[in-house]
Design an enzyme around this catalytic site. Sequence first.
Site, PDB file in Angstrom:
ATOM      1  N   GLY A 165       0.764  -1.201  -0.069  1.00  0.00           N
ATOM      2  CA  GLY A 165      -0.125  -0.106   0.140  1.00  0.00           C
ATOM      3  C   GLY A 165       0.757   1.339   0.162  1.00  0.00           C
ATOM      4  N   GLN A 217      -7.293  -0.728   5.005  1.00  0.00           N
ATOM      5  CA  GLN A 217      -7.946  -1.142   6.027  1.00  0.00           C
ATOM      6  C   GLN A 217      -9.509  -1.756   5.827  1.00  0.00           C
ATOM      7  OE1 GLN A 217      -6.601  -2.284   8.879  1.00  0.00           O
ATOM      8  NE2 GLN A 217      -4.745  -1.166   8.898  1.00  0.00           N
ATOM      9  N   CYS A 253       2.531   2.118  13.866  1.00  0.00           N
ATOM     10  CA  CYS A 253       2.699   1.275  12.707  1.00  0.00           C
ATOM     11  C   CYS A 253       4.046   1.256  12.012  1.00  0.00           C
ATOM     12  CB  CYS A 253       1.781   2.018  11.870  1.00  0.00           C
ATOM     13  SG  CYS A 253       1.742   1.219   9.877  1.00  0.00           S
TER      14      CYS A 253
END
Length: 390
Positions: free
Chosen positions: A73, A182, A330
């Site tokens: 991504g 997500q 993250c």
Amino acid sequence: MAAGQRTYLDHNATSPLRPEAAEAVLRALELPGNASSVHAEGRAARSEIERARDKVAGLVGARAKNVIFTSGGTEAANLVLTPGFRRLGQQGAARLLTGAAEHPCVLNGHRFPEGAVEAIPVDSRGILDLAWLAARLEKAAGERVLVSVQLANNETGVIQPVAAAARLVHAHGGLVHTDAVQAAGRIPVSMAELGVDALTLSAHKLGGPKGVGALVLASDQFEIADRLIRGGGQEKGFRAGTENVAAIAGFGAAAEVALAGLQQEGDRLRALRDEAEAALLRIAPEAVVVGAQAERLPNTLAFAIPGLKAETALIAFDLAGVALSSGSACSSGKVKRSHVLDAMGVEPALAEGVLRVSLGWSTTKEDVIRFAEACERVVGPLYKRKVSAA
């Protein structure tokens, strides 16, 4: 909890590899050919890629020819968030507007000059301020704008009004990208219904392999003038380099399984999420659920318990056999201040304690029970200290 037994509740970081994806990866690893070769071995590798392309396109209601495979991504966002992304025959955008709570791959991964980027505010629920966006677009009349708005937030699970934002942007001649990393595989995603021009995905969020993702375009009437990786003509020239056939095959398998069980799995995860939330509030009535007043992904629960810091809590839950996440962990693996919570106006002292439970295809009712048991062990001493202090 049995000795050595672990409960994994961090699917928004990475969802474990689905068996179907693992099988697809192993099958593709045995193929000797290069997908760009014209012989039988090369054609077999190419077939794997094209089958996967069909499945990934199906996950988001797109046409297979508009799916561009990337390493994930983040690369997909870096590829598309550039002044060089444009409709054929038109100029690219001179300005980028991003949601204030976007993932770092959008906030830091774009290729616009610093002075050409602005943040769209979110409210206390984490929802995009559409009135601000409309006013800013009016002010930008005559200036082509690219807007990037995530479909669902990775930290809170809050779902954004992407379709409404896209209507505003297109009315002013702009382009729209959404980070659906997500959301895909957890809620229905349709490019046509969202009205976006580009969408980015990552396989490992839905049970596919790590290290593969996709940029999906709304049609073949778009180009990217300044492509990131140049070389051969792979992926129609959008992304050069020999394709990772095995990872792409796994991505396709995971997308197919996720789409087939989307409604049923969404209902199952929502019930488990609500059960975990109810247990948390029973054990810690003072707990605050972040984004509770907004529509959220069915698998995500972000919460904070006043007086409990995330760094301490993560270690305690881990020792109790439960893998959770701090919403801001993250990129670095370290607990640090969350820009998402800052954008929502969450009080700093509370934001320091926000944890994230994220469920997925492998989550069971027993996992939720173990989470509740771990909450008792982690939160209990905190309340005992409060009582003693009183």
